[in-house]
Design an enzyme around this catalytic site. Sequence first.
Site, mmCIF file in Angstrom:
data_model
loop_
_atom_site.group_PDB
_atom_site.id
_atom_site.type_symbol
_atom_site.label_atom_id
_atom_site.label_comp_id
_atom_site.label_asym_id
_atom_site.label_seq_id
_atom_site.Cartn_x
_atom_site.Cartn_y
_atom_site.Cartn_z
ATOM 1 N N GLU A 147 -14.697 20.006 8.843
ATOM 2 C CA GLU A 147 -13.347 19.850 8.300
ATOM 3 C C GLU A 147 -13.255 18.770 7.225
ATOM 4 O O GLU A 147 -12.461 18.876 6.302
ATOM 5 C CB GLU A 147 -12.351 19.557 9.419
ATOM 6 C CG GLU A 147 -12.116 20.729 10.376
ATOM 7 C CD GLU A 147 -13.058 20.705 11.573
ATOM 8 O OE1 GLU A 147 -14.058 19.976 11.545
ATOM 9 O OE2 GLU A 147 -12.779 21.429 12.556
ATOM 10 N N PHE B 138 -5.757 19.054 26.167
ATOM 11 C CA PHE B 138 -7.051 19.328 25.556
ATOM 12 C C PHE B 138 -6.881 19.484 24.041
ATOM 13 O O PHE B 138 -5.999 20.190 23.579
ATOM 14 C CB PHE B 138 -7.659 20.607 26.159
ATOM 15 C CG PHE B 138 -8.959 20.990 25.506
ATOM 16 C CD1 PHE B 138 -10.086 20.172 25.634
ATOM 17 C CD2 PHE B 138 -9.063 22.149 24.754
ATOM 18 C CE1 PHE B 138 -11.279 20.512 25.018
ATOM 19 C CE2 PHE B 138 -10.264 22.502 24.146
ATOM 20 C CZ PHE B 138 -11.374 21.677 24.269
ATOM 21 N N GLN B 139 -7.731 18.830 23.282
ATOM 22 C CA GLN B 139 -7.697 18.835 21.814
ATOM 23 C C GLN B 139 -6.328 18.431 21.263
ATOM 24 O O GLN B 139 -5.863 18.962 20.267
ATOM 25 C CB GLN B 139 -8.134 20.198 21.252
ATOM 26 C CG GLN B 139 -9.625 20.463 21.535
ATOM 27 C CD GLN B 139 -10.202 21.589 20.692
ATOM 28 O OE1 GLN B 139 -9.510 22.542 20.354
ATOM 29 N NE2 GLN B 139 -11.488 21.483 20.370
ATOM 30 N N LYS C 149 1.197 25.229 18.728
ATOM 31 C CA LYS C 149 0.779 26.620 18.958
ATOM 32 C C LYS C 149 1.964 27.534 19.251
ATOM 33 O O LYS C 149 1.983 28.685 18.819
ATOM 34 C CB LYS C 149 -0.232 26.663 20.109
ATOM 35 C CG LYS C 149 -0.998 27.969 20.172
ATOM 36 C CD LYS C 149 -2.149 27.897 21.159
ATOM 37 C CE LYS C 149 -2.945 29.192 21.110
ATOM 38 N NZ LYS C 149 -4.078 29.163 22.051
ATOM 39 N N MET D 80 -26.657 1.639 -4.819
ATOM 40 C CA MET D 80 -25.729 0.574 -5.195
ATOM 41 C C MET D 80 -25.777 -0.561 -4.177
ATOM 42 O O MET D 80 -25.687 -1.737 -4.534
ATOM 43 C CB MET D 80 -24.308 1.126 -5.334
ATOM 44 C CG MET D 80 -23.336 0.176 -6.002
ATOM 45 S SD MET D 80 -23.823 -0.242 -7.685
ATOM 46 C CE MET D 80 -22.932 0.983 -8.648
#
Lengths: 174, 586
Positions: B76, B138-139, B188, B496
């Site tokens: 993601e 959950f999640q 949802k 760098m």
Amino acid sequence: MSSVRSKAKEQKQKHTISVLANHNLNALCRIVGIFSGRGFDIDSISFGTGERPGVARITLTTQGDEHIVEQITKQLHKVIDVIKVKDLTYDPYIERELAIIKVTTTPASRSEIMQITQVFRAKIIDLSQDNLSVEVTGNKDKIDAAIEMLRPFGIKEVARTGSVALKREFNGTI
Amino acid sequence: MSNTTQTQQAKKKHDIPSGKRSPAPAEGLSGSEILLRTLVDLDVDTIFGYPGGAVLPIYDTLYKNTDLNHILIRHEQAGTHAADGYARATGKPGVVLVTSGPGGTNTVTGIATAAMDSIPLVVFTGQVPTNLIGNDAFQEADIVGITRPITKHNYLVKDVNQLEHVIREAFHIAVNGRPGPVLIDLPKDMINAKGSYTGHKSVSIPSYNPVTQGHQAQITKAAELLSNAEKPLIYVGGGVMLGEAWEELTAMAERLNIPVTTTLMGLGCFPESKPQSLGMLGMHGTWTANMATTECDVLLAVGARFDDRVTGRLDGFSPYSRKIHIDIDPSCISKNVHVEVPIVGDVKQVLPQLDKATQKPNTDKWWATIRKWQKEHPLRISHKEGVIKPQEMIKAISKATNGNAIVATDVGQHQMWAAQHYTFNHPRSQITSGGLGTMGYGFPAAMGAAFGVKDRPVVAIVGDGGFQMTSCELATAVQYKLPLKIAIMNNGCLGMVRQWQELFFENRYSHSILSASNPDFVKLAESYGAVGLRATTPDEMHEVLQKAMDINDRPVVMDFVVEAEENCYPMVPTGAALYEMVEGDD
């Protein structure tokens, strides 16, 4: 720029900022987040419905030099839910804070406390054998003073609302 | 600022092609259906996404949808960078769709990257059903809370009948004023609930009306300053890119014959092959740009924000100039540097007005000084027989692509060398994480650009460190047969970091050397089904580039093994002023 002016600009000063914003938690969180995320001071904040339904008026008091306060107002204005930002500091404005101070009392001290209450034009709103609660309204300094005067008697609890303020419309001399 | 101009502007940016891409109003649609219809109506054609539990119903609706091109990314964060690269290359907002919890939290780096560079993104995150929010389900993650400081605005949808409106508002906010990322959290149950799609396009947000028209009196003041300037300089930032004002800028700078320096984000807004271009300014800017900034008497900042990497030590930044600043965001004005003439407005509207009001200043003497600087202090490219010098690698890419490529970079030495040595002549050509400095950005951003722009070569210039942060996206690039060129500047270290450790930490290379454990990048590419090529000498480099430019059906990974201990100069050390830059010793 003259150095006199830049000195004045660098002076840290108390500012009272009035914000109109959509009345929702995301707006409030974003407003507070600007202070925590950008390292600005916040002395008090009060949030409540303003003159229009669905629109909250938030009064903030903060400290900073002119440059910092300018950034604060600009950043506040960037919040999509913020409708209006006004730094009241440069115009005449009316400002009040309310505090409830719960003081321990004895039969001996009660009358003295009541006298102090009168001096501050405060009200006693709760009374029991061992305690009394004083409601005092005014600007921050007055409330600070009232608390200090009551402290020797034994302060149990204090609740303060933080400042609320509006621009003063009366422009004449009193 | 009137509301009408706002709506017109929104309409201009989101002009919907008539016909099949305008879905008809309907009732009794699921949230997913409403979402996809609204996206189609807003002229979205590409979504970067990754499925998961909370967004399964949306993916089910996508399964039957042919109007939207969904790109399955592999992480993601990379997906958000891809949407960001797509936005920078096309000028359209990038769209991301991810699931709840980790799906959302993985987008955070990508959103913050976009926020720092004012890139329009709309990120959709799934969320657990409304009745479970706050239950540590959950999640579940409070993604609205997490992304609050890094989004321009964000929403939690609580009513399916508000969904269409919220999406339209989000796009409006993302692209108008100073652009930025907007997030919409979709529980949802909102995705499944039935509601209506109205097709009402107008959006008006009473609390959001950015000023686009510059104040006339301020423009007149600015014009006077510029007309009478002896040593004027235009300092161009990413705002010119975002405001699509490169033509106006070029016309003005050429007519008035005023030198132009650009920031990292402004590269490409003014063609670097024009005589007025001084190149980039700042920490790794050209000698001439930094000296001109220091010596100028009038500095016109256009869509720039006086970032610390640009200004160096503030009290030494352009100390003799009076400053004019055009910006759409009032909070950028006089934030870091005091400005005498602020002009709040849209650069595309203000620049032509300023151009018209300004008389050509006499800059002959100024130009003589500038040409002397340019002659005495050009960008240096050291040469070593049989070794690929990083600067030569960038020059070779610039040549192989005729300066026409879209170049996305990661962050570090290669980024600065690309900025210095690639000749950017076109806008929307240089894609880089300027503000946040996100390693791992370059490759997925290039991928996003390649999805948006088909008629130009797209090159990702990355380091061996940064590439490994998002190299999983090779799978995506191969899946969609992207003709992407990935040029790894492989110096076997975090260049760098190593440079700073050499210069400021007495060569103590603490955890910055990667060479011992780097993968074989050629084999890595091949294992994904991409082409892998390696070059260790300049001759091989030219061969590899030639070969890569001819491959157009899949990505090519070019592993350029370059001089490891090369330093990037000029350099303004932290805490130094621009004029105290060091040029190195070679």
